[in-house]
Design a protein around this motif. Structure first.
Motif, PDB file in Angstrom:
ATOM      1  N   ARG A   1       0.934  -1.338  -0.034  1.00  0.00           N
ATOM      2  CA  ARG A   1       0.035  -0.010   0.121  1.00  0.00           C
ATOM      3  C   ARG A   1       0.940   1.135  -0.002  1.00  0.00           C
ATOM      4  NH1 ARG A   1      -3.968  -2.493   4.973  1.00  0.00           N
ATOM      5  NH2 ARG A   1      -5.598  -3.603   3.434  1.00  0.00           N
ATOM      6  N   ALA A   2       2.085   1.292   0.762  1.00  0.00           N
ATOM      7  CA  ALA A   2       2.855   2.188   0.764  1.00  0.00           C
ATOM      8  C   ALA A   2       3.239   2.695  -0.731  1.00  0.00           C
ATOM      9  CB  ALA A   2       4.053   2.167   1.615  1.00  0.00           C
ATOM     10  N   VAL A   3       3.729   1.475  -1.308  1.00  0.00           N
ATOM     11  CA  VAL A   3       4.353   1.872  -2.756  1.00  0.00           C
ATOM     12  C   VAL A   3       3.025   2.482  -3.753  1.00  0.00           C
ATOM     13  CG1 VAL A   3       5.099   0.691  -4.752  1.00  0.00           C
ATOM     14  CG2 VAL A   3       5.853   0.052  -2.557  1.00  0.00           C
ATOM     15  N   ALA A   4       1.859   2.090  -3.374  1.00  0.00           N
ATOM     16  CA  ALA A   4       1.010   2.345  -4.190  1.00  0.00           C
ATOM     17  C   ALA A   4       0.553   3.830  -4.078  1.00  0.00           C
ATOM     18  CB  ALA A   4      -0.512   1.522  -3.908  1.00  0.00           C
ATOM     19  N   PHE A   5       0.746   4.066  -2.821  1.00  0.00           N
ATOM     20  CA  PHE A   5       0.420   5.766  -2.772  1.00  0.00           C
ATOM     21  C   PHE A   5       1.871   6.637  -2.694  1.00  0.00           C
ATOM     22  CE2 PHE A   5      -3.491   4.004  -0.947  1.00  0.00           C
ATOM     23  CZ  PHE A   5      -4.389   4.865  -1.220  1.00  0.00           C
ATOM     24  N   ALA A   6       3.027   6.081  -3.126  1.00  0.00           N
ATOM     25  CA  ALA A   6       4.097   6.720  -3.338  1.00  0.00           C
ATOM     26  C   ALA A   6       4.346   6.868  -4.835  1.00  0.00           C
ATOM     27  CB  ALA A   6       5.244   6.308  -2.795  1.00  0.00           C
ATOM     28  N   LEU A   7       3.872   5.993  -5.850  1.00  0.00           N
ATOM     29  CA  LEU A   7       4.175   6.333  -7.317  1.00  0.00           C
ATOM     30  C   LEU A   7       3.636   7.748  -7.788  1.00  0.00           C
ATOM     31  CD1 LEU A   7       3.327   2.635  -8.629  1.00  0.00           C
ATOM     32  CD2 LEU A   7       5.239   3.531  -7.705  1.00  0.00           C
ATOM     33  N   PRO A   8       4.422   8.102  -8.771  1.00  0.00           N
ATOM     34  CA  PRO A   8       3.909   9.448  -9.508  1.00  0.00           C
ATOM     35  C   PRO A   8       3.233   9.199 -10.705  1.00  0.00           C
ATOM     36  CG  PRO A   8       6.271   8.925  -9.800  1.00  0.00           C
ATOM     37  CD  PRO A   8       5.860   8.048  -9.034  1.00  0.00           C
ATOM     38  N   TYR A   9       2.081   9.049 -10.356  1.00  0.00           N
ATOM     39  CA  TYR A   9       1.137   8.344 -11.380  1.00  0.00           C
ATOM     40  C   TYR A   9       1.065   9.303 -12.673  1.00  0.00           C
ATOM     41  CZ  TYR A   9      -0.359   4.959  -8.176  1.00  0.00           C
ATOM     42  OH  TYR A   9      -0.352   3.863  -7.392  1.00  0.00           O
TER      43      TYR A   9
ATOM     44  N   GLY B   1     -18.155  -4.201 -11.298  1.00  0.00           N
ATOM     45  CA  GLY B   1     -17.574  -5.277 -11.226  1.00  0.00           C
ATOM     46  C   GLY B   1     -16.868  -5.666 -12.833  1.00  0.00           C
ATOM     47  N   ILE B   2     -16.319  -4.920 -13.291  1.00  0.00           N
ATOM     48  CA  ILE B   2     -15.417  -4.944 -14.404  1.00  0.00           C
ATOM     49  C   ILE B   2     -13.850  -4.791 -14.093  1.00  0.00           C
ATOM     50  CG2 ILE B   2     -14.943  -4.081 -16.577  1.00  0.00           C
ATOM     51  CD1 ILE B   2     -17.596  -2.903 -16.954  1.00  0.00           C
ATOM     52  N   TYR B   3     -13.067  -5.722 -15.006  1.00  0.00           N
ATOM     53  CA  TYR B   3     -11.553  -5.530 -14.782  1.00  0.00           C
ATOM     54  C   TYR B   3     -10.878  -5.494 -16.097  1.00  0.00           C
ATOM     55  CZ  TYR B   3      -6.781  -6.582 -13.206  1.00  0.00           C
ATOM     56  OH  TYR B   3      -5.543  -6.398 -12.673  1.00  0.00           O
ATOM     57  N   PRO B   4      -9.913  -4.707 -16.301  1.00  0.00           N
ATOM     58  CA  PRO B   4      -9.429  -3.939 -15.125  1.00  0.00           C
ATOM     59  C   PRO B   4     -10.131  -2.712 -14.631  1.00  0.00           C
ATOM     60  CG  PRO B   4      -8.605  -3.449 -17.256  1.00  0.00           C
ATOM     61  CD  PRO B   4      -9.558  -4.568 -17.587  1.00  0.00           C
ATOM     62  N   PHE B   5      -9.974  -2.354 -13.247  1.00  0.00           N
ATOM     63  CA  PHE B   5     -10.856  -1.147 -12.909  1.00  0.00           C
ATOM     64  C   PHE B   5      -9.825  -0.022 -12.640  1.00  0.00           C
ATOM     65  CE2 PHE B   5      -9.269  -3.893  -9.472  1.00  0.00           C
ATOM     66  CZ  PHE B   5      -8.865  -2.840  -8.558  1.00  0.00           C
ATOM     67  N   GLN B   6     -10.495   1.194 -12.433  1.00  0.00           N
ATOM     68  CA  GLN B   6      -9.839   2.153 -12.073  1.00  0.00           C
ATOM     69  C   GLN B   6      -9.789   2.336 -10.503  1.00  0.00           C
ATOM     70  OE1 GLN B   6     -11.048   6.011 -13.848  1.00  0.00           O
ATOM     71  NE2 GLN B   6      -9.248   6.986 -13.399  1.00  0.00           N
ATOM     72  N   ALA B   7      -8.530   2.430 -10.067  1.00  0.00           N
ATOM     73  CA  ALA B   7      -8.304   2.171  -8.484  1.00  0.00           C
ATOM     74  C   ALA B   7      -8.327   3.625  -7.943  1.00  0.00           C
ATOM     75  CB  ALA B   7      -7.140   1.544  -8.125  1.00  0.00           C
ATOM     76  N   PRO B   8      -8.838   3.905  -6.665  1.00  0.00           N
ATOM     77  CA  PRO B   8      -8.654   4.981  -5.900  1.00  0.00           C
ATOM     78  C   PRO B   8      -7.263   5.286  -5.366  1.00  0.00           C
ATOM     79  CG  PRO B   8      -9.974   3.415  -4.635  1.00  0.00           C
ATOM     80  CD  PRO B   8      -9.396   2.685  -5.763  1.00  0.00           C
ATOM     81  N   VAL B   9      -6.471   5.311  -6.282  1.00  0.00           N
ATOM     82  CA  VAL B   9      -5.273   5.421  -5.665  1.00  0.00           C
ATOM     83  C   VAL B   9      -4.555   6.683  -6.501  1.00  0.00           C
ATOM     84  CG1 VAL B   9      -4.239   3.299  -5.084  1.00  0.00           C
ATOM     85  CG2 VAL B   9      -4.061   4.082  -7.401  1.00  0.00           C
ATOM     86  N   LYS B  10      -3.861   7.411  -5.655  1.00  0.00           N
ATOM     87  CA  LYS B  10      -3.097   8.930  -6.390  1.00  0.00           C
ATOM     88  C   LYS B  10      -1.867   8.937  -5.683  1.00  0.00           C
ATOM     89  CE  LYS B  10      -5.708  11.946  -3.449  1.00  0.00           C
ATOM     90  NZ  LYS B  10      -6.634  13.072  -3.239  1.00  0.00           N
ATOM     91  N   THR B  11      -1.008   9.778  -5.988  1.00  0.00           N
ATOM     92  CA  THR B  11       0.320  10.116  -5.089  1.00  0.00           C
ATOM     93  C   THR B  11      -0.012  11.042  -3.953  1.00  0.00           C
ATOM     94  OG1 THR B  11       1.465  10.417  -7.249  1.00  0.00           O
ATOM     95  CG2 THR B  11       2.478  11.131  -5.268  1.00  0.00           C
ATOM     96  N   ASP B  12       0.322  10.279  -2.725  1.00  0.00           N
ATOM     97  CA  ASP B  12      -0.012  10.891  -1.382  1.00  0.00           C
ATOM     98  C   ASP B  12       1.172  10.595  -0.594  1.00  0.00           C
ATOM     99  OD1 ASP B  12      -0.807  11.600   1.251  1.00  0.00           O
ATOM    100  OD2 ASP B  12      -2.940  11.302   0.663  1.00  0.00           O
ATOM    101  N   LEU B  13       2.111  11.117  -0.574  1.00  0.00           N
ATOM    102  CA  LEU B  13       3.429  10.635   0.079  1.00  0.00           C
ATOM    103  C   LEU B  13       3.373  10.545   1.590  1.00  0.00           C
ATOM    104  CD1 LEU B  13       6.316  12.456  -1.750  1.00  0.00           C
ATOM    105  CD2 LEU B  13       5.362  10.199  -2.021  1.00  0.00           C
TER     106      LEU B  13
ATOM    107  N   GLU C   1      12.978   7.829  -7.927  1.00  0.00           N
ATOM    108  CA  GLU C   1      12.867   9.206  -7.441  1.00  0.00           C
ATOM    109  C   GLU C   1      11.852   9.307  -6.328  1.00  0.00           C
ATOM    110  OE1 GLU C   1      12.556  13.888  -8.562  1.00  0.00           O
ATOM    111  OE2 GLU C   1      12.167  12.395 -10.248  1.00  0.00           O
ATOM    112  N   SER C   2      10.748   8.998  -6.569  1.00  0.00           N
ATOM    113  CA  SER C   2       9.431   9.069  -5.693  1.00  0.00           C
ATOM    114  C   SER C   2       9.532   8.171  -4.529  1.00  0.00           C
ATOM    115  CB  SER C   2       8.246   8.898  -6.545  1.00  0.00           C
ATOM    116  OG  SER C   2       7.057   9.354  -5.800  1.00  0.00           O
ATOM    117  N   LEU C   3       9.918   6.910  -4.750  1.00  0.00           N
ATOM    118  CA  LEU C   3      10.198   6.116  -3.679  1.00  0.00           C
ATOM    119  C   LEU C   3      11.295   6.623  -2.627  1.00  0.00           C
ATOM    120  CD1 LEU C   3       9.692   2.456  -5.087  1.00  0.00           C
ATOM    121  CD2 LEU C   3       7.973   3.969  -4.119  1.00  0.00           C
ATOM    122  N   ALA C   4      12.161   7.275  -3.246  1.00  0.00           N
ATOM    123  CA  ALA C   4      13.360   7.614  -2.306  1.00  0.00           C
ATOM    124  C   ALA C   4      12.868   8.541  -1.185  1.00  0.00           C
ATOM    125  CB  ALA C   4      14.462   8.141  -3.073  1.00  0.00           C
TER     126      ALA C   4
END
Length: 536
Positions: A315-323, A351-363, A402-405
């Protein structure tokens, strides 16, 4: 002004010469009657069932062989999974209980040697597909077609299939690349006791009924096919449009772009996004961009390797990516993003895959998850990508590092050759990497069963969630649409909760072509169907 290096110019001239020489023997044909297609990969076999077959080999087989059925077409120039039309089959019926499929063959269907297509040929071809050690065996398994005993000849033009349970993917499976219908009499002449299905011979020869006949084949370099004048499965009483198709391997993307811009090639689908953008701006060529809705690019984490076996790390990686930055750097925004959604009440929208996930960059949120994982100071890892995908993966990898750092995760980028990357994935040794998946039959249960269950190669994240596996398997045979949709919602909710991997986007397929080319359709195998295209 665009400058071309001497090396690039030499490459363009050499490739142009090859194309011109290839066309020389057909003196009676005009330039307009020949389609010249360039690709960064190559055709390496004439039988798409051979392990290691390229997508270009898939495309070629669609034009040299027929199948019983074919996918329909949507108005948006995309294949239609829900509309199955006859190809060699004049008609087909599904029994009320869903356990029997009956196909009646066209009376006028002939193989390229002039012999009629019979139900015996269909049975032999499908027996081969489910029995021989070839790629079709695993594919047809996804539609409950597993045994030669399931295929029964009723009469010379009728064949019946029996299913153990109603399976909505049985019929669509017959429209995919592998279940091609082979002239069994010709194939048997080249079979041996060691090779009863003529696999070696069919790798370099064809015995089909398709729209095109092989004229010359140089594996890895070039294939030339000529029109089968007797073929009329496209439009009534008409063969394919082009008398000849030249499929040329041109490894350098800049050279491919230059060839199509100069008019020395007619069509290309694998240019770099920057070249597509440049050509589109100039306005001289036609560009058809289609989000690959059965394809997904993702960042995957091996759920069995520490620290990625901890869901809070994932989850940490998911919210650290610079989408947004990755999307622009890798694809110039050419595609459909799978991030940044808003889910009311935290529940999947559908119920369709792939789905748009509620993730965004939030360090800040990413740091909270790392702290919850017991790793507030971060850790070190590697991030791997296939060097063959460097044009999109390399700028993305730099941004990931860069972002994960910023949250304390130190990343060492690994560029791996295709064979090494494939081996490492197969052996489940990569902790963090980017890859893509494609589903020929893009239904939700198909995606989940093939890419998120079992100890097999395509389960990239090595997720082992019994609840997910059970729901996906039950959904496979669920006839009720409302219940199937609810199963899909549950699967998507589990996916987001577990975060086994992070869907990024569906890249566009950018088909760049001469303005005179018509009829291009985005296909499930992400290649051109030469039977569809024409010149106005």
């Amino acid at each position: 002004m665009r400058f071309v290096s001497f090396r690039m110019a030499s490459s363009v001239l050499a490739t142009t010469a090859l194309l011109l020489v290839a066309a020389a023997p057909a003196q009676a044909q005009t330039r307009a009657e020949t389609l010249r297609y360039v690709t960064g990969a190559s055709v390496n076999t004439l039988d798409p069932n051979i392990p290691g077959s390229t997508r270009e080999s898939f495309a070629l087989s669609m034009s040299t062989y027929d199948r019983l059925v074919a996918f329909g077409r949507k108005q948006l120039k995309v294949f239609d999974l829900d509309k199955i039309a006859g190809e060699l089959a004049e008609s087909y019926d599904v029994s009320p209980d869903g356990l029997k499929l009956t196909f009646r063959l066209r009376k006028d269907a002939k193989f390229q040697d002039g012999s009629p297509v019979t139900a015996e040929d269909v049975k032999w071809s499908l027996d081969r597909c489910v029995t021989a050690p070839i790629l079709g065996k695993a594919q047809l398994l996804t539609g409950s077609l597993t045994s030669a005993d399931q295929f029964k000849v009723i009469d010379p033009l009728t064949i019946e299939f029996t299913l153990p349970k109603p399976d909505k993917l049985a019929l669509p499976n017959l429209a995919t690349v592998y279940p091609l219908i082979i002239n069994s009499k010709v194939a048997k002449e080249h079979a041996t006791p060691e090779d009863p299905w003529a696999t070696a011979w069919l790798k370099e020869h064809t015995a089909g009924s398709g729209a095109y006949v092989i004229e010359s084949f140089k594996p890895g370099e070039q294939v030339i096919i000529k029109r089968n004048e007797a073929w009329n499965r496209g439009s009534p009483d008409k063969p394919a449009f082009f008398k000849r198709v030249i499929v040329q391997s041109v490894p350098e993307p800049a050279t491919r772009a230059n060839l199509v811009e100069r008019g020395d090639a007619d069509l290309v689908v694998d240019l770099q996004a920057s070249d597509v953008q440049s050509l589109e701006v100039k306005g001289k060529l036609k560009v058809i961009s289609t989000p690959q809705y059965n394809s997904i690019t993702f960042v995957s984490m091996n759920n069995q390797i520490p620290p990625f076996d901890n869901v809070n790390v994932r989850r940490a990686v998911a919210f650290a990516l610079p989408y947004e930055d990755m999307f622009k750097a890798a694809l110039f925004g050419r595609g459909a993003p799978l991030f940044g959604a808003t889910w009311p009440d935290g529940k999947p929208l559908n119920g369709i895959y792939p789905f748009q996930a509620p993730v965004k960059t939030d360090l800040d949120k990413a740091r909270e998850y790392l702290k919850a994982a017991g790793l507030p100071e971060g850790f070190s890892t590697t991030f791997s990508f296939n060097v063959g995908q460097a044009s999109t993966a390399e700028p993305m990898a730099a941004l990931v590092k860069e972002s994960l750092a910023k949250i304390g995760i130190k990343v060492d980028i690994q560029k791996l050759p295709d064979a090494q990357m494939s081996t490492q994935i197969n052996e489940k040794k990569l902790p963090l990497f980017t890859e893509g998946i494609v589903a020929w039959l893009p239904s939700t249960d198909y995606f989940y069963r093939n890419f998120y269950t079992g100890n097999q190669r395509w389960n990239y994240s090595s997720i082992n969630n019994p609840e997910l596996a059970t729901i996906a398997q039950e959904a496979r045979f669920e006839p009720d649409k409302a219940k199937y949709e609810e199963a899909g919602r549950k699967l998507n909710a589990i996916h987001f909760s577990e975060m086994p991997q992070i869907p990024l986007w569906q890249p566009n397929q950018d088909a760049v072509m001469a303005s005179s080319i018509e009829g291009y359709t985005y296909e499930f195998h992400r290649q051109v169907d030469y039977r569809d295209v024409s010149r106005k």
